[in-house]
Write a protein that holds these residues in place. Structure first.
Motif, PDB file in Angstrom:
ATOM      1  N   LYS A 209      37.925  47.424  43.559  1.00 29.08           N
ATOM      2  CA  LYS A 209      39.003  46.481  43.834  1.00 29.08           C
ATOM      3  C   LYS A 209      38.479  45.507  44.867  1.00 29.08           C
ATOM      4  N   VAL A 210      38.465  44.218  44.531  1.00 22.59           N
ATOM      5  CA  VAL A 210      37.918  43.188  45.399  1.00 22.59           C
ATOM      6  C   VAL A 210      39.074  42.308  45.882  1.00 22.59           C
ATOM      7  N   PHE A 211      39.242  42.250  47.202  1.00 21.81           N
ATOM      8  CA  PHE A 211      40.257  41.387  47.805  1.00 21.81           C
ATOM      9  C   PHE A 211      39.561  40.170  48.377  1.00 21.81           C
ATOM     10  N   MET A 212      40.089  38.992  48.068  1.00 24.77           N
ATOM     11  CA  MET A 212      39.512  37.752  48.588  1.00 24.77           C
ATOM     12  C   MET A 212      40.615  36.718  48.754  1.00 24.77           C
ATOM     13  N   LYS A 213      40.277  35.628  49.405  1.00 22.50           N
ATOM     14  CA  LYS A 213      41.254  34.572  49.701  1.00 22.50           C
ATOM     15  C   LYS A 213      41.847  33.984  48.417  1.00 22.50           C
ATOM     16  N   SER A 214      41.016  33.667  47.461  1.00 20.22           N
ATOM     17  CA  SER A 214      41.480  33.021  46.237  1.00 20.22           C
ATOM     18  C   SER A 214      40.657  33.516  45.044  1.00 20.22           C
ATOM     19  N   PRO A 215      41.079  34.615  44.418  1.00 23.96           N
ATOM     20  CA  PRO A 215      40.306  35.159  43.298  1.00 23.96           C
ATOM     21  C   PRO A 215      40.137  34.144  42.166  1.00 23.96           C
ATOM     22  N   GLN A 216      38.907  34.009  41.699  1.00 24.13           N
ATOM     23  CA  GLN A 216      38.598  33.081  40.607  1.00 24.13           C
ATOM     24  C   GLN A 216      38.114  33.827  39.367  1.00 24.13           C
TER      25      GLN A 216
ATOM     26  N   GLU B 190      36.313  47.011  35.096  1.00 21.76           N
ATOM     27  CA  GLU B 190      35.488  47.662  36.112  1.00 21.76           C
ATOM     28  C   GLU B 190      35.772  47.062  37.489  1.00 21.76           C
ATOM     29  N   TYR B 191      35.906  45.744  37.546  1.00 16.25           N
ATOM     30  CA  TYR B 191      36.236  45.035  38.783  1.00 16.25           C
ATOM     31  C   TYR B 191      37.631  44.441  38.646  1.00 16.25           C
ATOM     32  N   PHE B 192      38.465  44.705  39.656  1.00 16.10           N
ATOM     33  CA  PHE B 192      39.827  44.193  39.696  1.00 16.10           C
ATOM     34  C   PHE B 192      39.952  43.339  40.954  1.00 16.10           C
ATOM     35  N   TYR B 193      40.585  42.188  40.832  1.00 16.58           N
ATOM     36  CA  TYR B 193      40.627  41.211  41.918  1.00 16.58           C
ATOM     37  C   TYR B 193      42.050  41.027  42.421  1.00 16.58           C
ATOM     38  N   GLY B 194      42.185  40.832  43.725  1.00 19.17           N
ATOM     39  CA  GLY B 194      43.483  40.609  44.328  1.00 19.17           C
ATOM     40  C   GLY B 194      43.340  39.704  45.537  1.00 19.17           C
ATOM     41  N   VAL B 195      44.474  39.156  45.969  1.00 21.30           N
ATOM     42  CA  VAL B 195      44.490  38.260  47.126  1.00 21.30           C
ATOM     43  C   VAL B 195      44.424  39.108  48.395  1.00 21.30           C
ATOM     44  N   LEU B 196      43.608  38.694  49.329  1.00 20.01           N
ATOM     45  CA  LEU B 196      43.470  39.368  50.612  1.00 20.01           C
ATOM     46  C   LEU B 196      44.790  39.266  51.366  1.00 20.01           C
ATOM     47  N   PRO B 197      45.336  40.396  51.858  1.00 18.22           N
ATOM     48  CA  PRO B 197      46.612  40.336  52.585  1.00 18.22           C
ATOM     49  C   PRO B 197      46.504  39.476  53.847  1.00 18.22           C
ATOM     50  N   VAL B 198      47.642  39.003  54.310  1.00 12.81           N
ATOM     51  CA  VAL B 198      47.701  38.204  55.536  1.00 12.81           C
ATOM     52  C   VAL B 198      47.266  39.086  56.704  1.00 12.81           C
TER      53      VAL B 198
END
Length: 71
Positions: free
Chosen positions: A44-51, A57-65
């Motif tokens: 699970k990858v958290f980042m500012k703006s998932p593109q 296998e890889y799931f993307y999400g917005v990084l929490p405040v």
């Protein structure tokens, strides 16, 4: 952790140079086998703006405040 559980873990950042950390990514690797890496593991990858789209296998999400530091 078990399915459906959540956790909060504020961790300190070490600043190598002065400035803002505008592009932070946090990746959690979730292993199916207790011994470590195996087929079917996910991340699970958290980042500012998932593109990227999730690919199974890889799931993307917005990084929490960020939390404000306690006084």
């Amino acid at each position: 952790m078990r399915s459906g559980e959540a956790f909060t873990y504020p961790f300190p950042l070490k600043f190598l140079t002065p400035g803002r950390a505008d592009d932070v990514r946090v990746t959690l690797y979730l292993f199916k086998a207790p011994s470590g890496s195996a087929a079917g593991d996910i991340a699970k990858v958290f980042m500012k703006s998932p593109q990227h789209d999730d690919d199974g296998e890889y799931f993307y999400g917005v990084l929490p405040v960020p939390l404000q530091p306690a006084e």
